[in-house]
Design a protein around this motif. Structure first.
Motif, PDB file in Angstrom:
ATOM      1  N   MET A   1     -55.522   3.229  -9.950  1.00  0.00           N
ATOM      2  CA  MET A   1     -54.420   2.699  -9.142  1.00  0.00           C
ATOM      3  C   MET A   1     -53.905   1.408  -9.766  1.00  0.00           C
ATOM      4  SD  MET A   1     -55.553   3.410  -5.195  1.00  0.00           S
ATOM      5  CE  MET A   1     -57.311   3.522  -5.470  1.00  0.00           C
ATOM      6  N   SER A   2     -53.295   1.549 -10.937  1.00  0.00           N
ATOM      7  CA  SER A   2     -52.725   0.389 -11.616  1.00  0.00           C
ATOM      8  C   SER A   2     -51.322   0.139 -11.080  1.00  0.00           C
ATOM      9  CB  SER A   2     -52.680   0.638 -13.124  1.00  0.00           C
ATOM     10  OG  SER A   2     -51.908   1.793 -13.406  1.00  0.00           O
ATOM     11  N   GLY A   3     -50.700  -0.959 -11.503  1.00  0.00           N
ATOM     12  CA  GLY A   3     -49.337  -1.243 -11.097  1.00  0.00           C
ATOM     13  C   GLY A   3     -49.196  -1.764  -9.693  1.00  0.00           C
ATOM     14  N   LEU A   4     -50.281  -2.319  -9.123  1.00  0.00           N
ATOM     15  CA  LEU A   4     -50.215  -2.848  -7.766  1.00  0.00           C
ATOM     16  C   LEU A   4     -50.036  -4.358  -7.737  1.00  0.00           C
ATOM     17  CD1 LEU A   4     -52.962  -0.634  -6.068  1.00  0.00           C
ATOM     18  CD2 LEU A   4     -50.484  -0.266  -6.154  1.00  0.00           C
ATOM     19  N   GLU A   5     -49.757  -4.935  -8.887  1.00  0.00           N
ATOM     20  CA  GLU A   5     -49.432  -6.352  -8.977  1.00  0.00           C
ATOM     21  C   GLU A   5     -47.969  -6.472  -9.378  1.00  0.00           C
ATOM     22  OE1 GLU A   5     -52.500  -5.271 -10.445  1.00  0.00           O
ATOM     23  OE2 GLU A   5     -53.336  -5.890  -8.503  1.00  0.00           O
ATOM     24  N   ALA A   6     -47.264  -7.390  -8.769  1.00  0.00           N
ATOM     25  CA  ALA A   6     -45.838  -7.544  -9.044  1.00  0.00           C
ATOM     26  C   ALA A   6     -45.592  -7.951 -10.490  1.00  0.00           C
ATOM     27  CB  ALA A   6     -45.235  -8.587  -8.108  1.00  0.00           C
ATOM     28  N   ASP A   7     -44.621  -7.300 -11.111  1.00  0.00           N
ATOM     29  CA  ASP A   7     -44.169  -7.650 -12.463  1.00  0.00           C
ATOM     30  C   ASP A   7     -42.661  -7.846 -12.382  1.00  0.00           C
ATOM     31  OD1 ASP A   7     -43.458  -7.910 -15.090  1.00  0.00           O
ATOM     32  OD2 ASP A   7     -44.483  -6.102 -15.799  1.00  0.00           O
ATOM     33  N   CYS A   8     -42.263  -9.068 -12.093  1.00  0.00           N
ATOM     34  CA  CYS A   8     -40.845  -9.359 -11.859  1.00  0.00           C
ATOM     35  C   CYS A   8     -39.980  -9.103 -13.088  1.00  0.00           C
ATOM     36  CB  CYS A   8     -40.680 -10.808 -11.401  1.00  0.00           C
ATOM     37  SG  CYS A   8     -41.490 -11.168  -9.825  1.00  0.00           S
ATOM     38  N   SER A   9     -40.590  -9.120 -14.275  1.00  0.00           N
ATOM     39  CA  SER A   9     -39.821  -8.876 -15.500  1.00  0.00           C
ATOM     40  C   SER A   9     -39.340  -7.435 -15.584  1.00  0.00           C
ATOM     41  CB  SER A   9     -40.674  -9.215 -16.731  1.00  0.00           C
ATOM     42  OG  SER A   9     -41.744  -8.297 -16.886  1.00  0.00           O
ATOM     43  N   ARG A  10     -39.922  -6.542 -14.791  1.00  0.00           N
ATOM     44  CA  ARG A  10     -39.545  -5.128 -14.813  1.00  0.00           C
ATOM     45  C   ARG A  10     -38.825  -4.712 -13.529  1.00  0.00           C
ATOM     46  NH1 ARG A  10     -43.708  -1.544 -14.911  1.00  0.00           N
ATOM     47  NH2 ARG A  10     -42.369  -0.036 -15.984  1.00  0.00           N
ATOM     48  N   CYS A  11     -38.431  -5.700 -12.746  1.00  0.00           N
ATOM     49  CA  CYS A  11     -37.761  -5.436 -11.473  1.00  0.00           C
ATOM     50  C   CYS A  11     -36.329  -5.963 -11.525  1.00  0.00           C
ATOM     51  CB  CYS A  11     -38.538  -6.109 -10.336  1.00  0.00           C
ATOM     52  SG  CYS A  11     -37.806  -5.894  -8.686  1.00  0.00           S
ATOM     53  N   PHE A  12     -35.475  -5.397 -10.702  1.00  0.00           N
ATOM     54  CA  PHE A  12     -34.073  -5.812 -10.646  1.00  0.00           C
ATOM     55  C   PHE A  12     -33.833  -6.891  -9.586  1.00  0.00           C
ATOM     56  CE2 PHE A  12     -33.336  -1.165 -11.955  1.00  0.00           C
ATOM     57  CZ  PHE A  12     -33.458  -1.477 -13.303  1.00  0.00           C
ATOM     58  N   GLY A  13     -34.843  -7.746  -9.378  1.00  0.00           N
ATOM     59  CA  GLY A  13     -34.695  -8.794  -8.372  1.00  0.00           C
ATOM     60  C   GLY A  13     -34.504  -8.222  -6.980  1.00  0.00           C
ATOM     61  N   LEU A  14     -35.140  -7.093  -6.708  1.00  0.00           N
ATOM     62  CA  LEU A  14     -34.868  -6.369  -5.461  1.00  0.00           C
ATOM     63  C   LEU A  14     -35.211  -7.160  -4.209  1.00  0.00           C
ATOM     64  CD1 LEU A  14     -35.878  -2.700  -6.329  1.00  0.00           C
ATOM     65  CD2 LEU A  14     -33.606  -3.741  -6.275  1.00  0.00           C
ATOM     66  N   CYS A  15     -36.347  -7.880  -4.227  1.00  0.00           N
ATOM     67  CA  CYS A  15     -36.698  -8.634  -3.023  1.00  0.00           C
ATOM     68  C   CYS A  15     -35.676  -9.735  -2.756  1.00  0.00           C
ATOM     69  CB  CYS A  15     -38.113  -9.209  -3.129  1.00  0.00           C
ATOM     70  SG  CYS A  15     -38.347 -10.437  -4.436  1.00  0.00           S
ATOM     71  N   CYS A  16     -34.972 -10.167  -3.802  1.00  0.00           N
ATOM     72  CA  CYS A  16     -33.971 -11.234  -3.675  1.00  0.00           C
ATOM     73  C   CYS A  16     -32.622 -10.705  -3.195  1.00  0.00           C
ATOM     74  CB  CYS A  16     -33.781 -11.940  -5.018  1.00  0.00           C
ATOM     75  SG  CYS A  16     -35.306 -12.525  -5.781  1.00  0.00           S
ATOM     76  N   VAL A  17     -32.500  -9.390  -3.115  1.00  0.00           N
ATOM     77  CA  VAL A  17     -31.240  -8.780  -2.695  1.00  0.00           C
ATOM     78  C   VAL A  17     -31.434  -7.923  -1.445  1.00  0.00           C
ATOM     79  CG1 VAL A  17     -29.269  -7.367  -3.397  1.00  0.00           C
ATOM     80  CG2 VAL A  17     -30.572  -8.618  -5.124  1.00  0.00           C
ATOM     81  N   ALA A  18     -32.387  -7.022  -1.510  1.00  0.00           N
ATOM     82  CA  ALA A  18     -32.527  -6.015  -0.452  1.00  0.00           C
ATOM     83  C   ALA A  18     -32.960  -6.581   0.886  1.00  0.00           C
ATOM     84  CB  ALA A  18     -33.532  -4.949  -0.905  1.00  0.00           C
ATOM     85  N   LEU A  19     -33.829  -7.593   0.855  1.00  0.00           N
ATOM     86  CA  LEU A  19     -34.450  -8.059   2.093  1.00  0.00           C
ATOM     87  C   LEU A  19     -33.672  -9.200   2.747  1.00  0.00           C
ATOM     88  CD1 LEU A  19     -38.137  -8.052   0.828  1.00  0.00           C
ATOM     89  CD2 LEU A  19     -36.847  -6.196   1.921  1.00  0.00           C
ATOM     90  N   PRO A  20     -33.599  -9.223   4.080  1.00  0.00           N
ATOM     91  CA  PRO A  20     -32.935 -10.326   4.781  1.00  0.00           C
ATOM     92  C   PRO A  20     -33.912 -11.463   5.039  1.00  0.00           C
ATOM     93  CG  PRO A  20     -33.647  -8.706   6.363  1.00  0.00           C
ATOM     94  CD  PRO A  20     -34.052  -8.166   5.010  1.00  0.00           C
ATOM     95  N   PHE A  21     -33.408 -12.638   5.263  1.00  0.00           N
ATOM     96  CA  PHE A  21     -34.245 -13.723   5.768  1.00  0.00           C
ATOM     97  C   PHE A  21     -33.394 -14.677   6.587  1.00  0.00           C
ATOM     98  CE2 PHE A  21     -33.525 -14.808   1.149  1.00  0.00           C
ATOM     99  CZ  PHE A  21     -32.679 -15.890   1.299  1.00  0.00           C
ATOM    100  N   ALA A  22     -34.048 -15.402   7.462  1.00  0.00           N
ATOM    101  CA  ALA A  22     -33.363 -16.311   8.372  1.00  0.00           C
ATOM    102  C   ALA A  22     -33.774 -17.745   8.090  1.00  0.00           C
ATOM    103  CB  ALA A  22     -33.684 -15.949   9.815  1.00  0.00           C
ATOM    104  N   ARG A  23     -32.870 -18.646   8.326  1.00  0.00           N
ATOM    105  CA  ARG A  23     -33.157 -20.063   8.139  1.00  0.00           C
ATOM    106  C   ARG A  23     -34.323 -20.466   9.034  1.00  0.00           C
ATOM    107  NH1 ARG A  23     -28.730 -25.009   8.316  1.00  0.00           N
ATOM    108  NH2 ARG A  23     -30.183 -26.676   7.713  1.00  0.00           N
ATOM    109  N   SER A  24     -35.333 -21.039   8.424  1.00  0.00           N
ATOM    110  CA  SER A  24     -36.565 -21.342   9.150  1.00  0.00           C
ATOM    111  C   SER A  24     -37.418 -22.261   8.285  1.00  0.00           C
ATOM    112  CB  SER A  24     -37.337 -20.041   9.427  1.00  0.00           C
ATOM    113  OG  SER A  24     -37.712 -19.420   8.199  1.00  0.00           O
ATOM    114  N   ALA A  25     -38.695 -22.379   8.662  1.00  0.00           N
ATOM    115  CA  ALA A  25     -39.610 -23.176   7.852  1.00  0.00           C
ATOM    116  C   ALA A  25     -39.859 -22.514   6.508  1.00  0.00           C
ATOM    117  CB  ALA A  25     -40.934 -23.357   8.584  1.00  0.00           C
ATOM    118  N   ASP A  26     -39.536 -21.213   6.408  1.00  0.00           N
ATOM    119  CA  ASP A  26     -39.779 -20.472   5.169  1.00  0.00           C
ATOM    120  C   ASP A  26     -38.553 -20.389   4.263  1.00  0.00           C
ATOM    121  OD1 ASP A  26     -42.454 -19.898   5.747  1.00  0.00           O
ATOM    122  OD2 ASP A  26     -41.889 -18.167   6.961  1.00  0.00           O
ATOM    123  N   PHE A  27     -37.368 -20.519   4.849  1.00  0.00           N
ATOM    124  CA  PHE A  27     -36.125 -20.408   4.070  1.00  0.00           C
ATOM    125  C   PHE A  27     -35.114 -21.452   4.557  1.00  0.00           C
ATOM    126  CE2 PHE A  27     -37.952 -16.115   4.123  1.00  0.00           C
ATOM    127  CZ  PHE A  27     -38.024 -15.847   2.757  1.00  0.00           C
TER     128      PHE A  27
END
Length: 255
Positions: free
Chosen positions: A1-27
């Motif tokens: 079960m390899s490939g379970l660690e994030a490799d951002c160099s092989r991703c299209f920045g999906l978490c930075c586009v697909a997911l929503p977030f709200a202004r808070s202590a985290d954003f």
């Protein structure tokens, strides 16, 4: 079960586009799903990756896709990004959270197998891992059609069995006393003082430990699957051998 660690160099920045977030202590700002983060560069890299915490982007630091980003980018969509094929964007964004859940389950199944359960349970874990792995290799439509409730029910039951067996084994081996009555699966322990407590082999699955004081607590072999550790103080805590503890959980805590 390899490939379970994030490799951002092989991703299209999906978490930075697909997911929503709200202004808070985290954003520091609001962002709807499907809209690129203002910090995302044209090459899919983060423009402030080295100063996320200082800028108020703590949510980015605590997020982990368990390798789902590169799986969706390179396998599900064959290496063609949402920038190059805008028509695929909405489906790509929909597939990401499903794939992340599948990858997280694979990570837990891997950890369960590493505990060397009995032969029957090991075979069931391996079969479940094969089924989930097969689901991650499907087409976009096949991934979206996965019944996550059913898969989670199956995997969750196996993990619960492994957890109970391992915790019982450690209790008998080390003469571990029962934890306090309030320390139980799903317990509301928000802000509770548990400094220095012997929580070895405790069942804390799904418990709320937000801002709990766990300094110098002994959490070896405790089941922490799904426990909310946001702002929990884990300084000096013993976590070696803790069951199903993930990187996002640790990133959200104070260590």
């Amino acid at each position: 079960m390899s490939g379970l660690e994030a490799d951002c160099s092989r991703c299209f920045g999906l978490c930075c586009v697909a997911l929503p977030f709200a202004r808070s202590a985290d954003f520091p700002v609001d962002k709807p799903a499907g809209e690129p983060c203002r910090n995302l560069l044209a090459d899919h890299r983060c423009g402030i990756h080295d100063r996320l915490v200082e800028g108020g982007w703590r949510g980015c630091v605590t997020f982990d896709c368990f390798g789902a980003g590169q799986q969706v980018s390179q396998v599900t969509f064959g290496g063609v990004s949402w920038r190059d094929a805008p028509g695929t964007a909405s489906r790509m964004y929909a597939v990401l959270p499903v794939m992340r859940q599948l990858h997280e389950m694979l990570a837990h199944l891997r950890d369960a197998l590493a505990l060397a359960p009995d032969e029957v349970t090991r075979a069931e874990l391996a079969a479940a891992a094969d089924d989930v792995t097969a689901a991650t290799a499907g087409s976009p439509d096949e991934v979206l059609a996965v019944d996550l409730v059913a898969v989670r029910s199956c995997v969750g039951g196996l993990l619960r069995t492994v957890s109970a067996t391992e915790r019982d084994r450690q209790r008998r081996r080390h003469g571990i006393p029962k934890p306090p009555r309030r320390v139980r699966a799903g317990a509301d322990l928000v802000g509770v003082d548990l400094r220095g407590r012997d929580l070895r082999a405790a069942d804390l699955r799904g418990s709320l430990l937000i801002a709990a004081d766990l300094r110098d607590a002994d959490l070896r072999w405790a089941d922490l699957l799904g426990a909310d550790l946001r702002d929990a103080d884990l300084r000096g805590a013993r976590l070696d051998g803790a069951l199903f503890l993930t990187r996002p959980q640790l990133a959200a805590a104070r260590t």
